[in-house]
Scaffold this active site. Structure first.
Site, PDB file in Angstrom:
ATOM      1  CG  PHE A   1       8.772   3.370  13.099  1.00 34.09           C
ATOM      2  CD1 PHE A   1       8.821   1.987  12.992  1.00 34.09           C
ATOM      3  CD2 PHE A   1       7.573   4.014  12.840  1.00 34.09           C
ATOM      4  CE1 PHE A   1       7.694   1.264  12.630  1.00 34.09           C
ATOM      5  CE2 PHE A   1       6.431   3.294  12.475  1.00 34.09           C
ATOM      6  CZ  PHE A   1       6.499   1.918  12.376  1.00 34.09           C
TER       7      PHE A   1
ATOM      8  CD  GLU B   1       8.272  -0.781  -2.549  1.00 29.61           C
ATOM      9  OE1 GLU B   1       7.514  -0.039  -1.908  1.00 29.61           O
ATOM     10  OE2 GLU B   1       8.373  -2.002  -2.341  1.00 29.61           O
ATOM     11  CG  ASP B   2       6.398   3.012   0.804  1.00 31.52           C
ATOM     12  OD1 ASP B   2       6.912   1.992   0.315  1.00 31.52           O
ATOM     13  OD2 ASP B   2       5.766   2.992   1.874  1.00 31.52           O
TER      14      ASP B   2
ATOM     15  CG  ASP C   1       1.532   1.160   8.199  1.00 32.30           C
ATOM     16  OD1 ASP C   1       2.558   0.885   7.545  1.00 32.30           O
ATOM     17  OD2 ASP C   1       1.011   0.374   9.000  1.00 32.30           O
TER      18      ASP C   1
ATOM     19  CE  LYS D   1      -3.607  -2.191   2.772  1.00 36.57           C
ATOM     20  NZ  LYS D   1      -4.047  -2.423   4.151  1.00 36.57           N
ATOM     21  N   GLY D   2       2.034   1.165   0.526  1.00 38.29           N
ATOM     22  CA  GLY D   2       2.816   2.352   0.873  1.00 38.29           C
ATOM     23  C   GLY D   2       3.006   3.385  -0.228  1.00 38.29           C
TER      24      GLY D   2
ATOM     25  CG  ASP E   1      13.748  -1.191   6.064  1.00 36.66           C
ATOM     26  OD1 ASP E   1      14.894  -1.262   6.499  1.00 36.66           O
ATOM     27  OD2 ASP E   1      12.764  -1.005   6.792  1.00 36.66           O
TER      28      ASP E   1
HETATM   29  C1  PRP Z   1       7.275  -1.557   2.966  1.00 34.69           C
HETATM   30  C2  PRP Z   1       7.587  -0.814   1.677  1.00 34.69           C
HETATM   31  C3  PRP Z   1       8.291  -1.834   0.848  1.00 34.69           C
HETATM   32  C4  PRP Z   1       8.954  -2.722   1.886  1.00 34.69           C
HETATM   33  C5  PRP Z   1      10.401  -2.372   1.951  1.00 34.69           C
HETATM   34  O1  PRP Z   1       6.069  -2.220   2.809  1.00 34.69           O
HETATM   35  O2  PRP Z   1       6.436  -0.327   1.059  1.00 34.69           O
HETATM   36  O3  PRP Z   1       7.385  -2.580   0.059  1.00 34.69           O
HETATM   37  O4  PRP Z   1       8.342  -2.466   3.144  1.00 34.69           O
HETATM   38  O5  PRP Z   1      11.045  -3.168   2.894  1.00 34.69           O
HETATM   39  P1  PRP Z   1      12.284  -4.081   2.523  1.00 34.69           P
HETATM   40  O6  PRP Z   1      13.240  -3.261   1.714  1.00 34.69           O
HETATM   41  O7  PRP Z   1      12.853  -4.437   3.888  1.00 34.69           O
HETATM   42  O8  PRP Z   1      11.788  -5.279   1.804  1.00 34.69           O
HETATM   43  P2  PRP Z   1       5.258  -2.827   4.029  1.00 34.69           P
HETATM   44  O9  PRP Z   1       5.627  -4.259   4.234  1.00 34.69           O
HETATM   45  O10 PRP Z   1       5.413  -1.933   5.231  1.00 34.69           O
HETATM   46  O11 PRP Z   1       3.780  -2.805   3.485  1.00 34.69           O
HETATM   47  P3  PRP Z   1       2.857  -1.545   3.113  1.00 34.69           P
HETATM   48  O12 PRP Z   1       3.507  -0.857   1.937  1.00 34.69           O
HETATM   49  O13 PRP Z   1       1.556  -2.167   2.755  1.00 34.69           O
HETATM   50  O14 PRP Z   1       2.805  -0.658   4.318  1.00 34.69           O
END
Ligand code: PRP
Length: 186
Positions: A153, A100-101, A160, A44-45, A104
């Site tokens: 964070f 992507e948002d 979110d 969703k991000g 990480d």
């Molecule tokens: C977040 C973000 C990426 C992912 C990055 O999604 O949107 O998809 O984490 O993390 P990584 O580099 O460690 O793989 P999240 O799982 O929080 O889901 P959301 O977008 O629905 O909030």
């Protein structure tokens, strides 16, 4: 009624984000002139970022969406993600821009780029609003990056806190997520 989340530290203001999003859109518009651009946003991000980015693109673009989540903690280190909602159309022959948002560990993008390359796009590039390099486990090449942020964070503008606050137009660290040392620095 829940207590409202207190802002502990403002990471990126609305104006800062909007200016950078406009710059990214200009760059992308320049690079994709004459190409068959398909923007793929990861839900969703990325929904807020991609909506703002889209409005500043100067080239015609198609849009599609993926929704993913990581597998449970037992398998998280494998980096395998579960596709909750797949793309509606084939990406074959398209110049795909994956949006992507935040990056990480890089595990999600690593998985998604492999999955998308297997579908034979003409090209594949990655655009992420945020990059948290301190957390990286696998290398990821970001073609377009809004901001590098510290390992804190981050909430707002798509990100979110317990499912909420994605709609904040800025990005902040909640007061309760600051470290003791950071609280003392105020
Ligand atoms: C977040 C973000 C990426 C992912 C990055 O999604 O949107 O998809 O984490 O993390 P990584 O580099 O460690 O793989 P999240 O799982 O929080 O889901 P959301 O977008 O629905 O909030």
């Amino acid at each position: 009624m829940d207590k409202k989340l207190e802002i502990g530290e403002m990471l990126l203001t609305e104006v800062t984000i909007q200016n950078r999003v406009r710059e990214l859109a200009w760059q992308i518009s320049h690079d994709y002139e004459g190409k068959r651009l398909l923007v793929v946003a990861v839900l969703k991000g990325a929904f807020i970022f991609v909506a703002d980015l889209a409005r500043h693109l100067q080239v015609p673009a198609a849009f599609d969406f993926l929704a993913v989540c990581s597998y449970g903690s037992a398998t998280a280190s494998s980096g395998e993600v579960r596709i909750l909602k797949d793309l509606d159309e084939s990406v074959e022959g398209w110049d795909v821009l994956l949006v992507e948002d935040i990056v990480d560990t890089g595990l999600t993008l690593n998985y998604l780029t492999q999955s998308l390359w297997a579908r034979r796009p003409a090209s594949l590039r990655i655009c992420s609003l945020l990059d948290k390099p301190a957390r990286r486990q696998v290398p990821v090449k970001l073609d377009y990056c809004g901001f590098q942020i510290p390992d804190k964070f981050a909430v707002g503008y798509g990100l979110d806190f317990d499912g909420r606050y994605r709609n904040a137009p800025f990005i902040f660290v909640p007061a309760e997520c600051l470290t003791e040392g950071e609280k003392g620095c105020d």
